[in-house]
Scaffold this active site. Structure first.
Site, short mmCIF file in Angstrom:
data_model
loop_
_atom_site.label_atom_id
_atom_site.label_comp_id
_atom_site.label_asym_id
_atom_site.label_seq_id
_atom_site.Cartn_x
_atom_site.Cartn_y
_atom_site.Cartn_z
N ALA A 164 0.45 4.45 -1.23
CA ALA A 164 -0.06 5.82 -1.42
C ALA A 164 0.75 6.71 -0.47
CB ALA A 164 -1.55 5.87 -1.14
N VAL A 165 0.31 7.93 -0.22
CA VAL A 165 1.14 8.87 0.55
C VAL A 165 1.66 8.29 1.86
CG1 VAL A 165 0.39 11.09 -0.36
CG2 VAL A 165 -0.99 9.96 1.38
N GLY A 194 1.83 5.01 3.06
CA GLY A 194 2.68 3.82 2.95
C GLY A 194 4.04 4.16 2.37
N VAL A 212 -3.23 0.40 3.38
CA VAL A 212 -4.23 0.64 2.33
C VAL A 212 -5.46 1.31 2.94
CG1 VAL A 212 -3.40 -1.33 0.98
CG2 VAL A 212 -5.34 -1.63 2.53
N HIS A 259 -7.80 9.55 20.09
CA HIS A 259 -6.86 10.62 19.70
C HIS A 259 -7.54 11.54 18.68
CE1 HIS A 259 -4.19 12.32 16.65
NE2 HIS A 259 -3.29 12.48 17.59
N ARG A 271 -19.30 20.24 13.06
CA ARG A 271 -18.89 20.02 11.67
C ARG A 271 -20.09 19.65 10.82
NH1 ARG A 271 -13.00 17.05 10.96
NH2 ARG A 271 -11.94 18.06 12.70
N SER A 296 -0.38 8.42 13.72
CA SER A 296 -0.84 9.80 13.58
C SER A 296 0.30 10.70 13.16
CB SER A 296 -1.43 10.32 14.88
OG SER A 296 -1.80 11.69 14.70
N GLY A 297 -0.05 11.72 12.43
CA GLY A 297 0.95 12.71 12.01
C GLY A 297 0.87 13.01 10.52
N GLU A 302 -8.74 15.39 18.87
CA GLU A 302 -8.29 16.33 17.83
C GLU A 302 -9.48 17.16 17.32
OE1 GLU A 302 -5.97 14.39 14.67
OE2 GLU A 302 -7.25 15.41 13.22
N GLY A 335 0.87 -1.17 0.00
CA GLY A 335 0.00 0.00 0.00
C GLY A 335 0.90 1.21 0.00
P1 NBP Z 1 -5.55 5.66 0.81
O1 NBP Z 1 -6.39 5.54 2.00
O2 NBP Z 1 -5.90 6.64 -0.24
O3 NBP Z 1 -5.46 4.20 0.10
C1 NBP Z 1 -4.78 4.01 -1.10
C2 NBP Z 1 -4.02 2.71 -1.09
O4 NBP Z 1 -4.91 1.61 -0.88
C3 NBP Z 1 -3.34 2.46 -2.41
O5 NBP Z 1 -2.10 1.85 -2.17
C4 NBP Z 1 -4.31 1.50 -3.09
O6 NBP Z 1 -3.71 0.71 -4.10
C5 NBP Z 1 -4.69 0.66 -1.93
N1 NBP Z 1 -5.88 -0.18 -2.16
C6 NBP Z 1 -7.19 0.14 -2.29
BR1 NBP Z 1 -7.83 1.84 -2.28
N2 NBP Z 1 -7.99 -0.89 -2.46
C7 NBP Z 1 -7.18 -1.97 -2.47
C8 NBP Z 1 -7.42 -3.36 -2.62
N3 NBP Z 1 -8.65 -3.85 -2.75
N4 NBP Z 1 -6.34 -4.17 -2.60
C9 NBP Z 1 -5.10 -3.70 -2.44
N5 NBP Z 1 -4.82 -2.39 -2.27
C10 NBP Z 1 -5.84 -1.53 -2.29
O7 NBP Z 1 -4.01 5.87 1.22
P2 NBP Z 1 -3.38 6.82 2.34
O8 NBP Z 1 -3.97 8.17 2.35
O9 NBP Z 1 -1.91 6.65 2.14
O10 NBP Z 1 -3.78 6.12 3.70
C11 NBP Z 1 -3.46 4.77 3.99
C12 NBP Z 1 -4.07 4.40 5.34
O11 NBP Z 1 -3.51 5.22 6.34
C13 NBP Z 1 -5.59 4.62 5.40
O12 NBP Z 1 -6.18 3.61 6.16
C14 NBP Z 1 -5.71 5.94 6.12
O13 NBP Z 1 -6.96 6.04 6.81
C15 NBP Z 1 -4.54 5.87 7.06
N6 NBP Z 1 -4.05 7.15 7.52
C16 NBP Z 1 -3.94 8.21 6.66
C17 NBP Z 1 -3.45 9.42 7.09
C18 NBP Z 1 -3.29 10.57 6.15
O14 NBP Z 1 -2.92 11.67 6.60
N7 NBP Z 1 -3.54 10.41 4.85
C19 NBP Z 1 -3.05 9.57 8.44
C20 NBP Z 1 -3.13 8.47 9.27
C21 NBP Z 1 -3.63 7.28 8.81
P3 NBP Z 1 -3.68 1.22 -5.62
O15 NBP Z 1 -2.49 2.13 -5.72
O16 NBP Z 1 -3.50 -0.02 -6.40
O17 NBP Z 1 -4.98 1.91 -5.90
#
Ligand code: NBP
Length: 477
Positions: free
Chosen positions: A11-12, A14, A74, A186, A288, A128-129, A190, A9
């Site tokens: 995205a940003v 991972g 993911v 948390h 909100r 978190s962060g 927030e 996973g």
């Molecule tokens: P996203 O929440 O936008 O998820 C995107 C990722 O999930 C991509 O790698 C995508 O693969 C993968 N994915 C999906 Br969608 N469906 C899938 C499936 N069926 N099988 C395999 N992979 C799948 O990414 P994120 O914003 O980086 O957040 C990741 C996690 O971290 C989330 O649970 C989020 O709640 C948590 N989080 C985020 C933050 C933040 O600030 N963004 C902070 C703290 C925690 P692909 O590239 O093939 O589409």
């Protein structure tokens, strides 16, 4: 070579977490459903450390040293289950799956139970962060087995944020869903922090008549004192920012409808189930959702409001000091409520969560990081069985000093028609807790009247019922 850890996973979150592990000297296997993301990561950041790019699940698992440590980053919900189903058959007893997404703790409990049957450790982990934290050091809230933490702890400590005293912002929160539960609360806290800051801003603007730039300066001053925190700091940044296109304060060109992803709502839903009054967090979530009801707000714009005028310039400065007191006192109440929920969850699920350790790991890396958390840590350090943060002598003394101003601020808000649900809920909670008698006695009497629900008496043990429809004699129930 084999990898000490793998991240699937990319995205940003991972991607940055994988880079953080690599920058700290670990060999990191990386994998993503869409292969191009994996390739892009290695191409752009391969020079930062040792990455092993894997195109398939089999390659990914084969790249990991045993016991395997596999981080899933993911989208929370079904994607997480899909990824677990893909990898679980490839794993062996003793291996670990770390879910760093924002999972609901009940899902984490279910996944942990299922994987435990196969001997695989499932470590639901709050992170978190945001993306910056993931790269430079987040606050990390792992749950799961103690055994898995022995293996993972040192790695997580390395990549985590460090508090001002150098302590890593990670601790084993407790078994199964404890980590995701703590992360949920948390986020609820927030929400409350952000709502209180929003109310302080609105009061300084509408009651005291300050401009956003002036309010930014006030927040900067506050940030040198006991309110020193990331959220106050970024608030000053936002308020001093001017929109390039219009030359207006940036805050005035943003649509005033707040969105949410759900963790705040979960905090309130679970609090209702556990019977914990998190009124401040609930008001923040409701505020909100109210802001988002555009049509309802439009239809209500003509409703009558008060005619009071804004403060004079000389009164404004004193008012700003009062708002600081109100904000600080309300903040103490928010954290009191949030920690109560963690304690209640810990009790309900047998997690044995150390509240002092939780406040310690929130001191760095996460969105609510603040000097204030050191004081909470000190409070639980002095008395681990503290019934509530309000029972801590230091906090009680600070609220005692703040309460007159807190009340005055609310009087001004009510008089001027500025909505302050967060400040008001916090004060109501405080006054209710310290009350000698509550109208709950009347509630119980009413319930007995219309539904024979019975009541207890202050002077005798037992349950009683009054024959309201008859001679009004009291009977034992
Ligand atoms: P996203 O929440 O936008 O998820 C995107 C990722 O999930 C991509 O790698 C995508 O693969 C993968 N994915 C999906 Br969608 N469906 C899938 C499936 N069926 N099988 C395999 N992979 C799948 O990414 P994120 O914003 O980086 O957040 C990741 C996690 O971290 C989330 O649970 C989020 O709640 C948590 N989080 C985020 C933050 C933040 O600030 N963004 C902070 C703290 C925690 P692909 O590239 O093939 O589409």
């Amino acid at each position: 070579t084999s990898a000490q850890i793998g991240v699937t996973g990319l995205a940003v979150m991972g991607r940055n977490l994988a880079r953080n592990f690599a920058r700290n000297g670990y060999t990191v296997a990386v994998h993503n459903r869409t292969v191009s993301r994996t390739k892009a990561l290695v191409k752009e950041f391969g020079h930062e450390g040792d990455f092993i790019a894997a195109e398939t699940a089999e390659e990914f698992v084969a790249a990991l040293e045993r016991p395997r440590r596999l981080v899933i980053m993911v989208k929370a919900g079904e994607p997480t289950d899909a990824v677990i189903q893909e990898f679980a058959p490839l794993l062996e007893p003793g291996d670990m799956i770390i879910d760093g997404g924002n999972a609901h703790f009940a899902d984490t409990r279910r996944r942990e139970r299922d994987l435990r049957e196969r001997g695989v450790h499932f470590v639901g982990t709050g992170i978190s962060g945001g993306e910056e934290g993931a790269l430079h050091g987040p606050s990390i809230m792992p749950g799961g087995s103690k055994e898995s933490y022995e293996s993972l702890g040192p790695m997580l400590e390395k990549i985590s944020a460090k508090a001002a005293d150098g302590a890593p912002c990670v601790t084993h929160c407790g078994p199964d869903g404890a980590g995701h539960f703590v992360k949920m609360v948390h986020n609820g806290i927030e929400y409350a922090d952000m709502q209180l800051i929003g109310e302080a801003y609105q009061l300084l603007r509408d009651v005291a008549g300050y401009t956003p730039a002036q309010i930014a300066d006030i927040f900067r001053t506050w940030n040198t004192g006991r309110l020193d925190s990331y959220l106050i700091e970024i608030t000053a940044e936002v308020l001093s920012h001017v929109d390039a296109a219009t030359g207006k304060p940036f805050v005035d060109v943003v649509v005033d409808q707040a969105e949410q992803k759900g963790t705040g709502r979960w905090t309130v839903q679970i609090a209702l189930d556990l019977g914990v009054p998190v009124s401040g967090i609930a008001e923040a979530v409701f505020a909100r959702s109210l802001s988002g009801h555009a049509a309802l707000r439009e239809a209500s714009r003509g409703l009558a409001g008060p005619t009071a005028s804004a403060l004079s310039e000389s009164e404004a400065a004193a008012f700003a000091d009062r708002v600081e007191q109100a904000l600080y006192a309300s903040k103490i109440v928010s954290y009191t409520q949030g920690f109560h929920e963690i304690a209640a969850g810990s009790e309900e699920y047998g997690w044995d969560i150390d509240l002092g350790a939780i406040s310690a790991i929130w001191r760095g890396g996460c969105i609510i990081r603040a000097a204030f958390l050191d004081r909470i840590r000190a409070a639980y350090g002095a008395r681990p069985d503290l019934p509530s943060l309000l029972s801590d002598e230091t906090f009680a003394r600070e609220i005692a000093a703040a309460q007159d101003d807190w009340r005055e601020v609310l009087v001004a808000a009510v008089r001027q028609g500025v909505p302050t649900p967060g400040f008001a809920a916090a004060l109501a909670y405080y006054d209710a807790l310290r009350a000698e008698r509550l109208p709950a006695a009347l509630t119980q009497a009413q319930r007995d009247f219309f539904g024979a629900h019975t009541y207890r008496r202050v002077d005798r043990d037992g349950a009683f019922h009054t024959l309201w429809g008859g001679d009004r004699n009291e009977v034992s129930a």
